[in-house]
Design a protein around this motif. Structure first.
Motif, PDB file in Angstrom:
ATOM      1  N   TYR A  83      34.606  30.857  39.321  1.00 17.65           N
ATOM      2  CA  TYR A  83      33.077  31.486  39.613  1.00 17.65           C
ATOM      3  C   TYR A  83      32.916  31.539  41.185  1.00 17.65           C
ATOM      4  N   VAL A  84      32.939  30.424  41.634  1.00 21.46           N
ATOM      5  CA  VAL A  84      32.336  29.996  43.126  1.00 21.46           C
ATOM      6  C   VAL A  84      33.165  30.850  44.078  1.00 21.46           C
ATOM      7  N   SER A  85      34.659  30.358  43.924  1.00 26.85           N
ATOM      8  CA  SER A  85      35.492  30.956  45.264  1.00 26.85           C
ATOM      9  C   SER A  85      35.831  32.294  45.221  1.00 26.85           C
ATOM     10  N   PRO A  86      35.745  32.793  46.367  1.00 26.40           N
ATOM     11  CA  PRO A  86      36.092  34.730  46.627  1.00 26.40           C
ATOM     12  C   PRO A  86      37.438  35.006  46.197  1.00 26.40           C
ATOM     13  N   ASP A  87      38.127  34.219  45.799  1.00 25.81           N
ATOM     14  CA  ASP A  87      39.515  34.463  45.320  1.00 25.81           C
ATOM     15  C   ASP A  87      39.786  34.353  43.927  1.00 25.81           C
ATOM     16  N   GLY A  88      38.604  34.178  43.204  1.00 23.14           N
ATOM     17  CA  GLY A  88      38.467  33.925  41.906  1.00 23.14           C
ATOM     18  C   GLY A  88      38.087  35.205  41.105  1.00 23.14           C
ATOM     19  N   PHE A  89      38.714  35.609  40.007  1.00 26.43           N
ATOM     20  CA  PHE A  89      38.074  36.380  39.028  1.00 26.43           C
ATOM     21  C   PHE A  89      37.245  35.622  38.007  1.00 26.43           C
ATOM     22  N   SER A  90      36.180  35.797  37.865  1.00 25.73           N
ATOM     23  CA  SER A  90      35.216  35.155  36.686  1.00 25.73           C
ATOM     24  C   SER A  90      34.418  36.103  35.662  1.00 25.73           C
ATOM     25  N   TYR A  91      34.889  35.996  34.509  1.00 23.53           N
ATOM     26  CA  TYR A  91      34.372  36.582  33.280  1.00 23.53           C
ATOM     27  C   TYR A  91      33.097  36.325  33.143  1.00 23.53           C
ATOM     28  N   ARG A  92      32.437  34.905  33.482  1.00 25.95           N
ATOM     29  CA  ARG A  92      31.181  34.631  33.310  1.00 25.95           C
ATOM     30  C   ARG A  92      30.352  35.659  34.274  1.00 25.95           C
ATOM     31  N   GLN A  93      30.631  35.648  35.526  1.00 20.22           N
ATOM     32  CA  GLN A  93      30.004  36.377  36.684  1.00 20.22           C
ATOM     33  C   GLN A  93      30.192  37.934  36.527  1.00 20.22           C
ATOM     34  N   ASP A  94      31.149  38.405  35.837  1.00 21.03           N
ATOM     35  CA  ASP A  94      31.398  39.892  36.062  1.00 21.03           C
ATOM     36  C   ASP A  94      32.311  40.181  34.815  1.00 21.03           C
ATOM     37  N   LYS A  95      31.514  40.785  33.780  1.00 22.84           N
ATOM     38  CA  LYS A  95      32.422  41.161  32.461  1.00 22.84           C
ATOM     39  C   LYS A  95      33.564  42.085  32.499  1.00 22.84           C
ATOM     40  N   GLN A  96      33.529  42.991  33.777  1.00 19.49           N
ATOM     41  CA  GLN A  96      34.486  43.856  34.221  1.00 19.49           C
ATOM     42  C   GLN A  96      35.563  43.445  34.725  1.00 19.49           C
ATOM     43  N   CYS A  97      35.624  42.065  35.205  1.00 18.70           N
ATOM     44  CA  CYS A  97      36.389  41.650  36.217  1.00 18.70           C
ATOM     45  C   CYS A  97      37.991  41.699  35.812  1.00 18.70           C
ATOM     46  N   GLY A  98      38.787  41.411  36.738  1.00 19.58           N
ATOM     47  CA  GLY A  98      40.406  41.571  36.541  1.00 19.58           C
ATOM     48  C   GLY A  98      40.740  40.024  36.033  1.00 19.58           C
ATOM     49  N   ARG A  99      42.038  40.001  36.225  1.00 22.65           N
ATOM     50  CA  ARG A  99      42.378  38.754  35.485  1.00 22.65           C
ATOM     51  C   ARG A  99      43.590  38.166  36.480  1.00 22.65           C
ATOM     52  N   HIS A 100      43.740  36.755  36.623  1.00 26.74           N
ATOM     53  CA  HIS A 100      44.868  36.103  37.249  1.00 26.74           C
ATOM     54  C   HIS A 100      46.049  36.040  36.125  1.00 26.74           C
ATOM     55  N   LEU A 101      46.885  35.908  37.077  1.00 28.19           N
ATOM     56  CA  LEU A 101      48.364  35.782  36.330  1.00 28.19           C
ATOM     57  C   LEU A 101      49.129  34.498  36.783  1.00 28.19           C
ATOM     58  N   SER A 102      49.006  33.653  35.892  1.00 23.86           N
ATOM     59  CA  SER A 102      49.710  32.250  36.184  1.00 23.86           C
ATOM     60  C   SER A 102      51.141  32.426  35.360  1.00 23.86           C
ATOM     61  N   PHE A 103      52.152  31.973  36.320  1.00 24.12           N
ATOM     62  CA  PHE A 103      53.636  32.227  36.079  1.00 24.12           C
ATOM     63  C   PHE A 103      54.409  31.061  36.228  1.00 24.12           C
ATOM     64  N   VAL A 104      55.694  31.037  35.320  1.00 21.81           N
ATOM     65  CA  VAL A 104      56.639  30.103  35.693  1.00 21.81           C
ATOM     66  C   VAL A 104      58.109  30.641  35.511  1.00 21.81           C
ATOM     67  N   MET A 105      58.727  30.559  36.490  1.00 19.60           N
ATOM     68  CA  MET A 105      60.331  31.007  36.164  1.00 19.60           C
ATOM     69  C   MET A 105      61.277  29.793  36.370  1.00 19.60           C
ATOM     70  N   LYS A 106      62.603  29.735  35.694  1.00 20.28           N
ATOM     71  CA  LYS A 106      63.527  28.937  36.191  1.00 20.28           C
ATOM     72  C   LYS A 106      64.495  29.633  36.741  1.00 20.28           C
ATOM     73  N   LYS A 107      64.842  29.338  37.826  1.00 17.38           N
ATOM     74  CA  LYS A 107      65.741  30.016  38.517  1.00 17.38           C
ATOM     75  C   LYS A 107      67.244  29.727  37.872  1.00 17.38           C
ATOM     76  N   SER A 108      67.944  30.663  38.205  1.00 12.22           N
ATOM     77  CA  SER A 108      69.506  30.727  37.476  1.00 12.22           C
ATOM     78  C   SER A 108      70.154  29.643  38.403  1.00 12.22           C
ATOM     79  N   GLU A 109      71.346  29.028  37.983  1.00 13.27           N
ATOM     80  CA  GLU A 109      71.916  27.853  38.299  1.00 13.27           C
ATOM     81  C   GLU A 109      72.813  28.760  39.555  1.00 13.27           C
TER      82      GLU A 109
END
Length: 254
Positions: A228-254
């Motif tokens: 909500y506070v950070s300019p780098d954040g998407f906040s649904y509370r602040q703006d119902k039309q906001c975008g979304r962050h993508l959190s991710f994880v990947m295991k690299k191949s051996e």
């Protein structure tokens, strides 16, 4: 493209995309909350290139604030990557042993939980908004990983991503009671007499759920960024039309 990279070693990469005015729709990553699907696909392709993978390696779920989780196999590769229709239905957590697949979780205030197991290579993401937290999705998934996948909780590293801060997470008594009923969230709540609202720290409540699952405290990291506070954040509370962050994880191949 603004991205918080939490882990990047020879075995795993984890992170969370952030709001970025230089990108389409401020770097929105969600097909279910966008103006133009092509913009989101373009943003995702750019992310894929930065992670040295392809868009067809992404695996996305249709999140419903449930406590449902899904073990991802190679047959799931590409689900929800470029269209909603193929996303894994009614699921808020994903885990896998497979290398070279990017498990994705979307949020704008909700708590993302990203984890990897350095011993057996298992990886996963959890979407825990307040509803997921009171349904104990994190507790249930780690219990499953211990019982069914025979994981040792001491082998996990947990990253709790950027989310709504306690200061900005105001709720009425009905939500407060749900957290109170958990029996272990009292330390993460306070009452504001002036506004007659309760304030809940969802990140700390989720961290407590990781503690209860047996994960050592020194293996749990919290991103203090408030969406909500950070300019780098998407906040649904602040703006119902906001975008979304993508959190991710990947295991690299051996």
């Amino acid at each position: 493209m603004k991205t918080n990279i939490y882990v990047n070693n020879d075995k795993f990469i984890t992170g969370m995309t952030m709001k970025d005015e230089a990108e389409f729709e401020n770097n929105n990553m969600a097909l279910h909350a966008c103006e133009n699907i092509e913009h989101i696909v373009s943003n995702r392709k750019k992310l894929a290139a930065s992670l040295h993978c392809e868009l067809e390696n992404f695996i996305c779920a249709n999140q419903t604030h449930s406590s449902n989780f899904h073990r991802v196999t190679l047959a799931d590769k590409g689900r929800g990557a470029d269209r909603i229709a193929t996303a894994i239905a009614n699921t808020d957590a994903l885990y896998t042993y497979e290398p070279n697949v990017l498990l994705c979780s979307f949020s704008a205030d909700c708590v993302p939980v990203i984890f990897h197991n350095e011993v057996n290579g298992l990886i996963g993401v959890i979407h825990s908004g307040w509803q997921g937290t009171v349904k104990e999705i994190t507790v249930k998934l780690f219990e499953h990983l211990k019982q069914i996948e025979h994981c040792n909780p001491s082998d996990f590293h947990i990253q709790i991503g950027a989310a709504l801060s306690q200061e900005k997470f105001e709720v009425d008594e009905d939500v407060y009671v749900k957290f109170k009923d958990l029996g272990y969230a009292d330390d993460f709540m306070y009452y504001n007499d002036q506004t007659q609202k309760y304030h809940i720290d969802n990140q700390q409540t989720v961290k407590k759920q990781c503690d209860l699952a047996g994960i050592p405290a020194e293996r749990i990291t919290i991103d203090p960024t408030c969406t909500y506070v950070s300019p780098d954040g998407f906040s649904y509370r602040q703006d119902k039309q906001c975008g979304r962050h993508l959190s991710f994880v990947m295991k690299k191949s051996e």
